[in-house]
Design an enzyme around this catalytic site. Structure first.
Site, PDB file in Angstrom:
ATOM      1  CG  ASP A  24       3.394   1.386   9.613  1.00 20.76           C
ATOM      2  OD1 ASP A  24       3.553   1.647   8.426  1.00 20.76           O
ATOM      3  OD2 ASP A  24       3.134   2.253  10.475  1.00 20.76           O
ATOM      4  NE  ARG A  33       0.755  11.891   7.589  1.00 19.33           N
ATOM      5  CZ  ARG A  33       1.078  13.168   7.718  1.00 19.33           C
ATOM      6  NH1 ARG A  33       0.132  14.041   7.955  1.00 19.33           N
ATOM      7  NH2 ARG A  33       2.320  13.570   7.619  1.00 19.33           N
ATOM      8  CB  CYS A  45      -4.901  10.021  12.191  1.00 22.29           C
ATOM      9  SG  CYS A  45      -3.210   9.514  12.197  1.00 22.29           S
ATOM     10  NE  ARG A  72      -7.219   4.436   5.673  1.00 21.53           N
ATOM     11  CZ  ARG A  72      -6.507   5.424   6.199  1.00 21.53           C
ATOM     12  NH1 ARG A  72      -6.757   5.823   7.416  1.00 21.53           N
ATOM     13  NH2 ARG A  72      -5.548   6.003   5.523  1.00 21.53           N
ATOM     14  NE  ARG A  91       0.799  10.408  10.507  1.00 25.14           N
ATOM     15  CZ  ARG A  91       0.203   9.433   9.824  1.00 25.14           C
ATOM     16  NH1 ARG A  91      -0.917   8.952  10.255  1.00 25.14           N
ATOM     17  NH2 ARG A  91       0.720   8.986   8.703  1.00 25.14           N
ATOM     18  CE  LYS A 138      -1.632   1.556   4.070  1.00 22.39           C
ATOM     19  NZ  LYS A 138      -1.361   2.955   4.419  1.00 22.39           N
ATOM     20  CG  ASN A 139       2.298   2.636   3.529  1.00 14.11           C
ATOM     21  OD1 ASN A 139       1.136   2.932   3.248  1.00 14.11           O
ATOM     22  ND2 ASN A 139       2.700   2.424   4.765  1.00 14.11           N
TER      23      ASN A 139
HETATM   24  C1  EPZ Z   1       4.417   6.840   6.414  1.00 14.16           C
HETATM   25  O1  EPZ Z   1       3.677   7.916   6.950  1.00 14.16           O
HETATM   26  C2  EPZ Z   1       3.463   5.666   6.342  1.00 14.16           C
HETATM   27  N1  EPZ Z   1       2.337   6.006   5.475  1.00 14.16           N
HETATM   28  C3  EPZ Z   1       2.958   5.309   7.739  1.00 14.16           C
HETATM   29  O2  EPZ Z   1       2.159   4.145   7.611  1.00 14.16           O
HETATM   30  C4  EPZ Z   1       4.151   4.986   8.615  1.00 14.16           C
HETATM   31  O3  EPZ Z   1       3.697   4.722   9.927  1.00 14.16           O
HETATM   32  C5  EPZ Z   1       5.119   6.178   8.621  1.00 14.16           C
HETATM   33  O4  EPZ Z   1       5.516   6.497   7.279  1.00 14.16           O
HETATM   34  C6  EPZ Z   1       6.376   5.868   9.413  1.00 14.16           C
HETATM   35  O5  EPZ Z   1       7.018   4.738   8.877  1.00 14.16           O
HETATM   36  C7  EPZ Z   1       2.497   5.947   4.149  1.00 14.16           C
HETATM   37  O6  EPZ Z   1       3.573   5.651   3.640  1.00 14.16           O
HETATM   38  C8  EPZ Z   1       1.285   6.241   3.309  1.00 14.16           C
HETATM   39  P1  EPZ Z   1       6.570  10.056   8.535  1.00 14.16           P
HETATM   40  P2  EPZ Z   1       4.328   9.407   6.974  1.00 14.16           P
HETATM   41  O7  EPZ Z   1       6.538  11.383   7.888  1.00 14.16           O
HETATM   42  O8  EPZ Z   1       5.235   9.598   5.841  1.00 14.16           O
HETATM   43  C9  EPZ Z   1       7.124  13.140  12.026  1.00 14.16           C
HETATM   44  C10 EPZ Z   1       0.282   2.796   7.844  1.00 14.16           C
HETATM   45  O9  EPZ Z   1      -0.150   2.244   8.861  1.00 14.16           O
HETATM   46  N2  EPZ Z   1       7.010  14.175  10.987  1.00 14.16           N
HETATM   47  O10 EPZ Z   1       7.663   9.098   8.143  1.00 14.16           O
HETATM   48  O11 EPZ Z   1       3.210  10.363   7.144  1.00 14.16           O
HETATM   49  C11 EPZ Z   1       5.840  12.355  12.228  1.00 14.16           C
HETATM   50  O12 EPZ Z   1       4.972  13.037  13.115  1.00 14.16           O
HETATM   51  C12 EPZ Z   1       0.762   4.227   7.938  1.00 14.16           C
HETATM   52  O13 EPZ Z   1       0.393   2.261   6.718  1.00 14.16           O
HETATM   53  C13 EPZ Z   1       7.292  15.500  11.327  1.00 14.16           C
HETATM   54  O14 EPZ Z   1       7.627  15.809  12.471  1.00 14.16           O
HETATM   55  O15 EPZ Z   1       5.168   9.347   8.313  1.00 14.16           O
HETATM   56  C14 EPZ Z   1       6.349  11.057  12.802  1.00 14.16           C
HETATM   57  O16 EPZ Z   1       6.564  11.216  14.181  1.00 14.16           O
HETATM   58  C15 EPZ Z   1       0.501   4.832   9.302  1.00 14.16           C
HETATM   59  N3  EPZ Z   1       7.189  16.446  10.363  1.00 14.16           N
HETATM   60  C16 EPZ Z   1       7.690  10.848  12.090  1.00 14.16           C
HETATM   61  O17 EPZ Z   1       8.067  12.140  11.589  1.00 14.16           O
HETATM   62  C17 EPZ Z   1       6.835  16.133   9.069  1.00 14.16           C
HETATM   63  O18 EPZ Z   1       6.781  17.057   8.228  1.00 14.16           O
HETATM   64  C18 EPZ Z   1       7.648   9.880  10.916  1.00 14.16           C
HETATM   65  O19 EPZ Z   1       6.562  10.259  10.121  1.00 14.16           O
HETATM   66  C19 EPZ Z   1       6.558  14.797   8.748  1.00 14.16           C
HETATM   67  C20 EPZ Z   1       6.656  13.834   9.724  1.00 14.16           C
END
Ligand code: EPZ
Length: 420
Positions: free
Chosen positions: A307, A92, A116, A399, A121, A22-23
């Protein structure tokens, strides 16, 4: 709305095949915005989220047809640059249309994604990266408004308080491929799904090196053409199925796995004493003996995946002894704790830690899914529990898991749907 009913206690056995990731599919579908040519994306899992992304692409002027795993994307008319709140707020990941829209049209108006249950996020790293490419970014009425006369390559550090960001890396990469000059993304996300996106972009004519490492180098080009690509297998679905085999003390052959994507999880399962046999691109999981508790800390890839945190908590809930689970990516990602405790688990949440005391057995109960991976955790707990578990708000599961009920049923699980 439906709820999922599971009659626990069956030792799963047989074969199951992992679907496409998915990702990886979501950003790769978004990347088709970078060209007016037709693209064919194969191995796209049939999920709520992938169909939401296709709806978003259609709203942006693309045609998107889906037929048994293959997604045909082409440009019906000129791409428009406005991604509406109604669609973006439901998922998202739709925020990752920002980078390609800015790259292709030099303008974009994309709704800010909501938070969420797993955390706030924020998107500050996305905006930092795009501004570094000379985009003018403002926030108005809940929308990100981005424009650029010209995107210029830059050296960008994309690390945040929680380390690298998957979708921020995706967004910046998809804008940089059509910028003029060289971009280096430091502290880039190394997730296999980011590398798969880069592979698709390279097939479209992009010049990218270092994907899958913390330093990604991009030489901007003037134009990208259509391409065809097959999505990598879903390492999180694979991990969830591994835990389904172990929590039911079953014996399951899981097909279509890339072992090199499973490092963090396999290390912990071997430490716990699971019997893991690799056969070509398949893996046989058995619980030859009672597992031992293990301590888990989640990190960005290649660390233990956040995840998989909820799912391994289910397994540790029925593993005698104490295990400590530390969530370093989303410190609030513990909505599943209270639901597992309703099933008789002994878990105590202390800030970013969950202390799990394994119990002899869980008992079936009515529980509620709060997010995608929490729903998977409750399915695993239901498979192991004595009696019936009913999981409401099962749309969360749909999802991110393709035909999960059918896959579990094929392995012998007693699982069915009922109306809420
Ligand atoms: C991706 O989300 C995945 N989603 C998430 O999977 C996954 O949990 C996450 O990466 C971490 O591996 C998809 O790929 C569609 P991040 P993403 O930006 O990119 C912080 C699932 O269950 N952050 O890597 O949105 C954030 O708050 C989903 O399939 C900032 O601070 O996650 C988090 O603590 C859930 N500022 C950390 O970084 C930003 O601008 C990692 O988030 C962006 C993120």
């Amino acid at each position: 709305m439906d709820k999922l009913i599971i009659e626990g206690g069956v030792k799963l056995s047989g074969e199951v095949t992992v679907s496409g990731a998915k990702n990886a599919a979501l950003p790769i579908l978004a990347a088709t915005l970078l060209t007016d040519d037709a693209c064919i994306i194969k191995g796209v899992p049939d999920l709520r989220d992938t169909s939401t992304m296709q709806k978003i692409l259609r709203s942006l002027g693309k045609t998107a047809e889906y037929d048994s795993g293959n997604c045909m994307i082409s440009s019906a008319k000129g791409t428009n640059h406005f991604a509406d709140y109604k669609l973006v707020s439901t998922m998202r990941a739709s925020f990752c249309v920002l980078g390609p829209l800015l790259g292709k049209l030099k303008k974009a108006k994309v709704s800010l994604p909501g938070g969420c249950v797993i955390g706030a996020r924020p998107v500050d790293l996305h905006l930092k990266g795009l501004r570094a490419l000379s985009a003018d970014i403002t926030i108005e009425g809940g929308y990100v408004i981005a424009k650029a006369d010209k995107l210029c390559g830059a050296r960008i550090y994309l690390g945040g308080a929680f380390g690298s960001s998957v979708l921020a890396t995706d967004n910046v990469m998809m804008a940089a491929v059509l910028a003029s000059g060289r971009t280096v993304i430091e502290c880039a996300a190394c997730e296999p799904e980011v590398a798969d996106l880069a592979e698709f972009l390279i097939k479209m004519g992009a010049k990218i090196k270092g994907h899958g490492t913390p330093a990604i180098e991009i030489e901007g080009v003037k134009h990208l053409h259509g391409a065809s690509h097959t999505i990598i297998p879903d390492r999180i679905e694979a991990g969830t199925l591994m835990l389904a085999a172990l929590i039911t003390e079953g014996d399951v052959l899981i097909k279509n796995i890339l072992f090199q994507h499973q490092g963090g999880l396999l290390d912990k399962l071997e430490e716990a004493g699971a019997s893991i046999t690799k056969v070509d691109s398949s893996m046989r999981l058995r619980c030859a003996k009672k597992l031992k508790p293990v301590n888990i800390t989640t990190f960005p890839y290649p660390g233990f995946p956040t995840d998989m945190q909820a799912q391994i908590m289910s397994l540790m809930s029925v593993t005698p002894g104490i295990s400590v689970i530390t969530e370093k990516v989303y410190p609030d990602r513990f909505m599943h704790v209270s639901e597992l405790n309703r099933m008789g688990a002994h878990i105590q949440k202390e800030g970013p830690y969950a202390i799990v005391e394994g119990v002899r057995e869980l008992s079936g109960a009515p529980v509620m899914a709060s997010d995608l991976r929490a729903s998977a955790c409750l399915v695993l707990a239901g498979l192991a529990a004595t009696g019936k578990t009913s999981i409401s708000r099962i749309y969360h599961l749909e999802r991110g898991y393709e035909n999960m009920e059918a896959k579990l049923e094929k392995l012998g699980a007693r699982v069915w749907r009922e109306k809420e």
